[in-house]
Design an enzyme around this catalytic site. Structure first.
Site, PDB file in Angstrom:
ATOM      1  N   LYS A 299       0.832  -1.217   0.000  1.00  0.00           N
ATOM      2  CA  LYS A 299       0.000   0.000   0.000  1.00  0.00           C
ATOM      3  C   LYS A 299       0.865   1.265   0.000  1.00  0.00           C
ATOM      4  O   LYS A 299       0.643   2.180  -0.778  1.00  0.00           O
ATOM      5  CB  LYS A 299      -0.936   0.022   1.236  1.00  0.00           C
ATOM      6  CG  LYS A 299      -1.893  -1.154   1.308  1.00  0.00           C
ATOM      7  CD  LYS A 299      -2.814  -1.073   2.511  1.00  0.00           C
ATOM      8  CE  LYS A 299      -2.109  -1.162   3.859  1.00  0.00           C
ATOM      9  NZ  LYS A 299      -1.418  -2.447   4.122  1.00  0.00           N
TER      10      LYS A 299
ATOM     11  N   ARG B 161     -10.227  -0.172   8.354  1.00  0.00           N
ATOM     12  CA  ARG B 161      -9.655  -1.503   8.615  1.00  0.00           C
ATOM     13  C   ARG B 161     -10.670  -2.499   9.139  1.00  0.00           C
ATOM     14  O   ARG B 161     -10.315  -3.633   9.458  1.00  0.00           O
ATOM     15  CB  ARG B 161      -8.569  -1.408   9.687  1.00  0.00           C
ATOM     16  CG  ARG B 161      -7.402  -0.663   9.226  1.00  0.00           C
ATOM     17  CD  ARG B 161      -6.161  -1.417   9.501  1.00  0.00           C
ATOM     18  NE  ARG B 161      -5.094  -0.564   9.067  1.00  0.00           N
ATOM     19  CZ  ARG B 161      -3.890  -0.974   8.780  1.00  0.00           C
ATOM     20  NH1 ARG B 161      -3.576  -2.227   8.912  1.00  0.00           N
ATOM     21  NH2 ARG B 161      -2.990  -0.138   8.376  1.00  0.00           N
TER      22      ARG B 161
ATOM     23  N   ARG C  40      11.698  -5.434   5.200  1.00  0.00           N
ATOM     24  CA  ARG C  40      11.458  -3.994   5.035  1.00  0.00           C
ATOM     25  C   ARG C  40      12.379  -3.152   5.919  1.00  0.00           C
ATOM     26  O   ARG C  40      12.642  -3.465   7.072  1.00  0.00           O
ATOM     27  CB  ARG C  40      10.007  -3.657   5.384  1.00  0.00           C
ATOM     28  CG  ARG C  40       9.766  -2.150   5.418  1.00  0.00           C
ATOM     29  CD  ARG C  40       8.319  -1.782   5.433  1.00  0.00           C
ATOM     30  NE  ARG C  40       7.548  -2.574   6.365  1.00  0.00           N
ATOM     31  CZ  ARG C  40       6.223  -2.671   6.320  1.00  0.00           C
ATOM     32  NH1 ARG C  40       5.543  -2.038   5.399  1.00  0.00           N
ATOM     33  NH2 ARG C  40       5.579  -3.410   7.193  1.00  0.00           N
TER      34      ARG C  40
ATOM     35  N   ARG D  85      10.934  -1.700  11.440  1.00  0.00           N
ATOM     36  CA  ARG D  85       9.798  -1.257  12.262  1.00  0.00           C
ATOM     37  C   ARG D  85       9.602  -2.229  13.419  1.00  0.00           C
ATOM     38  O   ARG D  85       9.783  -3.430  13.263  1.00  0.00           O
ATOM     39  CB  ARG D  85       8.521  -1.232  11.402  1.00  0.00           C
ATOM     40  CG  ARG D  85       8.288   0.100  10.759  1.00  0.00           C
ATOM     41  CD  ARG D  85       7.172   0.141   9.755  1.00  0.00           C
ATOM     42  NE  ARG D  85       5.955  -0.588  10.063  1.00  0.00           N
ATOM     43  CZ  ARG D  85       4.884  -0.590   9.270  1.00  0.00           C
ATOM     44  NH1 ARG D  85       4.892   0.101   8.139  1.00  0.00           N
ATOM     45  NH2 ARG D  85       3.812  -1.279   9.581  1.00  0.00           N
TER      46      ARG D  85
ATOM     47  N   ARG E 256      -0.428  -9.473  13.151  1.00  0.00           N
ATOM     48  CA  ARG E 256      -1.041  -8.493  12.241  1.00  0.00           C
ATOM     49  C   ARG E 256      -1.779  -9.203  11.108  1.00  0.00           C
ATOM     50  O   ARG E 256      -2.857  -8.766  10.692  1.00  0.00           O
ATOM     51  CB  ARG E 256       0.040  -7.566  11.661  1.00  0.00           C
ATOM     52  CG  ARG E 256       0.535  -6.544  12.677  1.00  0.00           C
ATOM     53  CD  ARG E 256       1.850  -5.922  12.263  1.00  0.00           C
ATOM     54  NE  ARG E 256       1.780  -5.176  11.041  1.00  0.00           N
ATOM     55  CZ  ARG E 256       2.828  -4.942  10.239  1.00  0.00           C
ATOM     56  NH1 ARG E 256       4.024  -5.420  10.549  1.00  0.00           N
ATOM     57  NH2 ARG E 256       2.684  -4.244   9.157  1.00  0.00           N
TER      58      ARG E 256
HETATM   59  P1  AP5 Z   1       4.806  -1.530   1.908  1.00  0.00           P
HETATM   60  O1  AP5 Z   1       4.475  -0.700   0.724  1.00  0.00           O
HETATM   61  O2  AP5 Z   1       5.492  -0.893   3.057  1.00  0.00           O
HETATM   62  O3  AP5 Z   1       3.499  -2.333   2.383  1.00  0.00           O
HETATM   63  P2  AP5 Z   1       2.216  -1.832   3.165  1.00  0.00           P
HETATM   64  O4  AP5 Z   1       1.041  -2.518   2.555  1.00  0.00           O
HETATM   65  O5  AP5 Z   1       2.184  -0.339   3.219  1.00  0.00           O
HETATM   66  O6  AP5 Z   1       2.542  -2.505   4.544  1.00  0.00           O
HETATM   67  P3  AP5 Z   1       2.349  -2.011   6.030  1.00  0.00           P
HETATM   68  O7  AP5 Z   1       3.010  -3.072   6.858  1.00  0.00           O
HETATM   69  O8  AP5 Z   1       2.823  -0.612   6.220  1.00  0.00           O
HETATM   70  O9  AP5 Z   1       0.825  -2.079   6.198  1.00  0.00           O
HETATM   71  P4  AP5 Z   1       0.084  -2.203   7.520  1.00  0.00           P
HETATM   72  O10 AP5 Z   1      -1.289  -2.023   7.036  1.00  0.00           O
HETATM   73  O11 AP5 Z   1       0.309  -3.399   8.344  1.00  0.00           O
HETATM   74  O12 AP5 Z   1       0.778  -1.089   8.411  1.00  0.00           O
HETATM   75  P5  AP5 Z   1       0.359   0.373   8.788  1.00  0.00           P
HETATM   76  O13 AP5 Z   1       1.603   1.159   8.897  1.00  0.00           O
HETATM   77  O14 AP5 Z   1      -0.739   0.862   7.926  1.00  0.00           O
HETATM   78  O15 AP5 Z   1       5.662  -2.773   1.374  1.00  0.00           O
HETATM   79  C1  AP5 Z   1       6.214  -3.708   2.286  1.00  0.00           C
HETATM   80  C2  AP5 Z   1       7.641  -4.084   1.817  1.00  0.00           C
HETATM   81  O16 AP5 Z   1       7.561  -4.794   0.602  1.00  0.00           O
HETATM   82  C3  AP5 Z   1       8.545  -2.873   1.561  1.00  0.00           C
HETATM   83  O17 AP5 Z   1       9.835  -3.184   1.989  1.00  0.00           O
HETATM   84  C4  AP5 Z   1       8.502  -2.686   0.035  1.00  0.00           C
HETATM   85  O18 AP5 Z   1       9.718  -2.146  -0.465  1.00  0.00           O
HETATM   86  C5  AP5 Z   1       8.278  -4.112  -0.452  1.00  0.00           C
HETATM   87  N1  AP5 Z   1       7.400  -4.184  -1.631  1.00  0.00           N
HETATM   88  C6  AP5 Z   1       6.263  -3.486  -1.840  1.00  0.00           C
HETATM   89  N2  AP5 Z   1       5.691  -3.833  -3.014  1.00  0.00           N
HETATM   90  C7  AP5 Z   1       6.509  -4.787  -3.548  1.00  0.00           C
HETATM   91  C8  AP5 Z   1       6.467  -5.555  -4.751  1.00  0.00           C
HETATM   92  N3  AP5 Z   1       5.470  -5.413  -5.641  1.00  0.00           N
HETATM   93  N4  AP5 Z   1       7.468  -6.449  -4.971  1.00  0.00           N
HETATM   94  C9  AP5 Z   1       8.485  -6.598  -4.076  1.00  0.00           C
HETATM   95  N5  AP5 Z   1       8.580  -5.906  -2.915  1.00  0.00           N
HETATM   96  C10 AP5 Z   1       7.603  -5.005  -2.661  1.00  0.00           C
HETATM   97  O19 AP5 Z   1      -0.271   0.153  10.251  1.00  0.00           O
HETATM   98  C11 AP5 Z   1       0.556  -0.208  11.337  1.00  0.00           C
HETATM   99  C12 AP5 Z   1      -0.309  -0.371  12.572  1.00  0.00           C
HETATM  100  O20 AP5 Z   1      -0.986   0.885  12.868  1.00  0.00           O
HETATM  101  C13 AP5 Z   1      -1.436  -1.407  12.508  1.00  0.00           C
HETATM  102  O21 AP5 Z   1      -0.953  -2.701  12.779  1.00  0.00           O
HETATM  103  C14 AP5 Z   1      -2.381  -0.879  13.591  1.00  0.00           C
HETATM  104  O22 AP5 Z   1      -1.920  -1.197  14.878  1.00  0.00           O
HETATM  105  C15 AP5 Z   1      -2.280   0.645  13.426  1.00  0.00           C
HETATM  106  N6  AP5 Z   1      -3.304   1.151  12.492  1.00  0.00           N
HETATM  107  C16 AP5 Z   1      -3.085   1.679  11.256  1.00  0.00           C
HETATM  108  N7  AP5 Z   1      -4.272   2.004  10.670  1.00  0.00           N
HETATM  109  C17 AP5 Z   1      -5.231   1.670  11.581  1.00  0.00           C
HETATM  110  C18 AP5 Z   1      -6.664   1.738  11.541  1.00  0.00           C
HETATM  111  N8  AP5 Z   1      -7.341   2.218  10.481  1.00  0.00           N
HETATM  112  N9  AP5 Z   1      -7.338   1.266  12.624  1.00  0.00           N
HETATM  113  C19 AP5 Z   1      -6.700   0.789  13.702  1.00  0.00           C
HETATM  114  N10 AP5 Z   1      -5.346   0.689  13.780  1.00  0.00           N
HETATM  115  C20 AP5 Z   1      -4.627   1.129  12.725  1.00  0.00           C
END
Ligand code: AP5
Length: 221
Positions: free
Chosen positions: A14, A91, A131, A164, A175
């Site tokens: 994402k 979410r 990552r 992270r 997660r």
């Molecule tokens: P990346 O682009 O970083 O993936 P992402 O989908 O953004 O992953 P996240 O882990 O950030 O998502 P998440 O939803 O768990 O975390 P968030 O920060 O939102 O890509 C991942 C890796 O793969 C990178 O190294 C990249 O280079 C590589 N990559 C990407 N695409 C690729 C491809 N096509 N091929 C090869 N490699 C690739 O949330 C964190 C925490 O915050 C949650 O766990 C929760 O506790 C809280 N939170 C956030 N939003 C909410 C909400 N709405 N409600 C409640 N709690 C929330």
């Protein structure tokens, strides 16, 4: 104002795709995870509260997140451009329902495009374990797929890259469980909306982005 949502499991890409979308479309990103990580780094009340949930891989309580999104969207911070790109929200169905109501009653708009990244679980693990994250600007890298140009420093600002806290194996497992229990249902919640697009996300970031562009171009006016 256009409202675009990018949905997907942890590690589905994402953040990576949002960075590319922002460059080509005049959409301002609202990245919930980054807002929370910044609040943690600044040791704000919300940050300290959120940290206890994030470190365990749980979702931060809905009322905090819905409040945060409402404040951001209503503040006018996102006016001026074409609209907003939401990464990490909603979410679960409670957040999605509250957001529908917010769009309708407070913002007088509707969803413009919902992009759902579809990624097999084995790839999710690999992507998160490798990552690297810049604490200054939030840019992400990968030990195999997107290596920084110089050692362990961010290409954009030269800051140190770290893993992270929630990318440790035991937290990743939690997660993914939370995703399956609470977030995956959103694909069926939104699937009947005409601007919903399912995007296979197994290729390179550029290949995935090509499909996203087609989706956005078919939805945004
Ligand atoms: P990346 O682009 O970083 O993936 P992402 O989908 O953004 O992953 P996240 O882990 O950030 O998502 P998440 O939803 O768990 O975390 P968030 O920060 O939102 O890509 C991942 C890796 O793969 C990178 O190294 C990249 O280079 C590589 N990559 C990407 N695409 C690729 C491809 N096509 N091929 C090869 N490699 C690739 O949330 C964190 C925490 O915050 C949650 O766990 C929760 O506790 C809280 N939170 C956030 N939003 C909410 C909400 N709405 N409600 C409640 N709690 C929330």
């Amino acid at each position: 104002m256009d409202i675009v949502i990018i949905l997907g499991a942890p590690g589905s890409g994402k953040g990576t795709q949002s960075a590319m979308i922002m460059q080509d479309y005049d959409l301002k990103p609202l990245v919930v995870g980054n807002i929370l990580r910044e609040a943690i780094a600044n040791e704000t009340e919300v940050g300290l509260f959120a940290k206890s949930y994030m470190d365990k891989g749980d979702l931060v309580p809905d009322e905090v997140i819905i409040g945060l999104i409402g404040e951001a969207l209503i503040s006018g911070e996102f006016s001026g451009g074409r609209g907003v790109l939401l990464d990490g929200f909603p979410r679960n169905t409670v957040q999605a329902t509250a957001f529908d109501a917010m769009l309708h009653t407070k913002l007088s708009t509707s969803l413009s495009c919902i992009i759902a990244l579809d990624t097999p679980e084995e790839l999710l693990m690999e992507r998160m374990v490798g990552r690297l994250y810049c604490t200054e600007c939030g840019a992400t890298y990968h030990t195999t797929y997107k290596k920084p140009k110089q050692g362990n420093t961010c290409d954009l600002d030269g800051s140190n890259l770290i893993q992270r806290d929630d990318d440790k194996l035991e937290v990743i497992t939690k997660r993914l469980e939370v995703y399956k229990q609470q977030t995956m249902v959103l694909t069926s919640y939104y699937s009947s909306v005409p601007c919903y697009r399912n995007i296979p996300a197994t290729g390179t970031p550029e290949e995935v982005y090509k499909s996203i562009r087609q989706a956005l171009d078919s939805c945004l006016s």
